[in-house]
Design a protein around this motif. Structure first.
Motif, mmCIF file in Angstrom:
data_model
loop_
_atom_site.group_PDB
_atom_site.id
_atom_site.type_symbol
_atom_site.label_atom_id
_atom_site.label_comp_id
_atom_site.label_asym_id
_atom_site.label_seq_id
_atom_site.Cartn_x
_atom_site.Cartn_y
_atom_site.Cartn_z
ATOM 1 N N GLU A 141 -27.176 -4.668 91.200
ATOM 2 C CA GLU A 141 -27.540 -5.511 90.073
ATOM 3 C C GLU A 141 -26.400 -6.394 89.600
ATOM 4 N N ASN A 177 -24.694 -10.198 90.671
ATOM 5 C CA ASN A 177 -25.091 -11.470 90.075
ATOM 6 C C ASN A 177 -24.254 -11.697 88.820
ATOM 7 N N ARG A 208 -25.812 -11.757 85.341
ATOM 8 C CA ARG A 208 -26.271 -10.493 84.770
ATOM 9 C C ARG A 208 -25.109 -9.566 84.451
ATOM 10 N N THR A 253 -27.275 -14.956 75.967
ATOM 11 C CA THR A 253 -28.301 -15.577 76.818
ATOM 12 C C THR A 253 -28.687 -16.961 76.316
ATOM 13 N N GLU A 259 -28.178 -13.902 81.868
ATOM 14 C CA GLU A 259 -29.600 -13.604 81.774
ATOM 15 C C GLU A 259 -29.846 -12.107 81.755
ATOM 16 N N LEU A 260 -30.920 -11.722 81.109
ATOM 17 C CA LEU A 260 -31.348 -10.331 81.083
ATOM 18 C C LEU A 260 -32.162 -10.049 82.338
ATOM 19 N N ASN A 261 -31.941 -8.889 82.914
ATOM 20 C CA ASN A 261 -32.712 -8.507 84.099
ATOM 21 C C ASN A 261 -34.206 -8.622 83.797
#
Length: 416
Positions: free
Chosen positions: A87, A90, A93, A323, A329-331
């Motif tokens: 995760e 990225n 994130r 954000t 960004e949020l997953n």
């Protein structure tokens, strides 16, 4: 052999680890508040270890500085795989939990300072509500959130590691007489050796293919790194995080799995079944006698508001604003209400908060007692609030059934 393998696999479960950790904490609280109090304190205060190496530590210190370093190694190792394969590879994130962690330290400290601005000595405790107890937070998440997206656990791990690093820096700069730079330099040099041996080239490759077991080299090296970090004045669990982050996560052509995966498979059962329960048993024994006066003490009120309100506002608000102002960004598997529940979970201060309490008020037993009671009350309140929110979200995700993972995470053993 099959039954033994099943038992060991069970110990790798975060849920089992969580129950064992909570059981250790409950037993510690019972021992600290019954007729067994004196015996319990005598065991915690019993010291052993080589004095010549400044390692004549109490049982409680061996648990929090020594055993817990093993848990932090597992966490650092898991985070390394997430940064390389999962995760957090990225950057958009990875940025979110890191910024949220910083905001989750700054806002509680500011709330505490605002409450105690005119209170003189009480202001010294501004660092108490900054810390998140990663061991308890991960355990509670595992118990109440079996069906929550794995990305939430990764968010919490990243946030808690950054939080702990920040708290340790605060302790080193504001609550420590000084850093011993020679042992620290020695630790950094040995960490460089540890990292080189993970590369699988030259001497490292010869060691990997040698008939001599790798542990003959790595165990003494790891102990030496830990001892030097401890001697430097930096919290010794940082040694575990550093070594975990240096683990190689990609297997070489002749390997069936990477060193990261092999160490995860080997150490996690010990971390879950021994390290965390013993740590809880030795560290969670807070005396309830301070509960009666804490609401009249500004230091305790600052701690409670900082951990319960400050963590929520700092982490959730900081993440949301990030954000909006950046490319972070949020997953997509998560909702903002999940982050709210996790933010409550980060209000569990406990171990590091108790440590900073002792460093803040060494000459004021009453204020120290009230501050510790505030940490206990705030941590219990945060646990209840987080459990309510995350249990509702867990039921929601359970009804949805298995969800597709947004991005592949090879080599990761993360469960949520």
């Amino acid at each position: 052999m099959t039954e033994r393998r099943r038992f060991v696999d069970l110990l790798r479960s975060d849920v089992v680890s969580g129950f064992l950790l909570i059981a250790g904490a409950v037993i510690a609280l019972i021992l600290a508040n019954t007729g067994l109090h004196d015996a319990y304190e005598a065991v915690r205060a019993f010291t052993f270890g080589p004095k010549s190496l400044h390692l004549d530590l109490s049982v409680e210190q061996w648990a929090s500085d020594g055993l817990l370093a093993v848990f932090f190694f597992v966490v650092g190792n898991e985070l390394k795989r997430e940064f390389v394969h999962g995760e957090l590879r990225n950057p958009r994130r990875a940025m979110l939990p890191i910024v949220a962690a910083v905001c989750g330290m700054v806002v509680p400290a500011l709330i505490y300072a605002a409450i105690n601005f005119r209170e003189g000595p009480a202001l010294q405790g501004w660092g108490i509500p900054m810390a998140t107890d990663i061991a308890f937070a991960v355990a509670i998440l595992a118990v109440v959130g079996r069906y929550l997206p794995p990305a939430l656990r990764t968010f919490l791990l990243t946030l808690a590691i950054v939080d702990d690093l920040g708290a340790i820096i605060v302790i080193a700069v504001f609550y420590t007489a000084g850093i011993a730079y020679v042992p620290l330099a020695g630790a950094i040099a040995l960490l460089a050796v540890f990292g080189y041996l993970q590369k699988g080239r030259g001497l490292a490759l010869a060691l990997d293919r040698s008939p001599i077991p790798n542990w003959v080299v790595y165990v003494p090296l790891a102990i030496a790194i830990w001892a030097l970090v401890h001697a430097s004045g930096v919290h010794a669990t940082i040694a575990g995080v550093a070594m975990g982050m240096l683990m190689r996560t990609t297997p070489l052509p002749h390997e069936s799995s990477s060193p990261s995966e092999r160490m995860e498979h080997l150490i996690r059962p010990w971390s879950s079944s021994l390290v965390l329960p013993v740590f809880a048993l030795m560290s969670a024994g807070v005396d309830f006698t301070g509960l009666g006066t804490m609401f009249a003490d500004s230091a305790a009120l600052g701690v409670i508001c900082g951990l319960v309100v400050g963590k929520l506002v700092g982490i959730s608000g900081g993440a949301w604003v990030t954000t909006k102002l950046t490319s972070a960004e949020l997953n997509p598997s998560l909702s903002w209400i999940d982050i709210v529940g996790m933010s409550h979970l980060a209000g569990i201060g406990f171990t590091v908060s108790l440590l900073i309490s002792e460093l803040s008020f060494p000459a004021d037993p009453q204020m120290l007692s009230d501050a510790k009671a505030g940490v206990l009350f705030a941590s219990l309140t945060a646990t209840v609030l987080a459990s309510v929110v995350l249990s509702v979200r867990n039921a929601h995700y359970r009804k949805l059934g298995p969800q597709p993972v947004a991005e592949p995470q090879p080599g990761s053993h993360t469960t949520a």
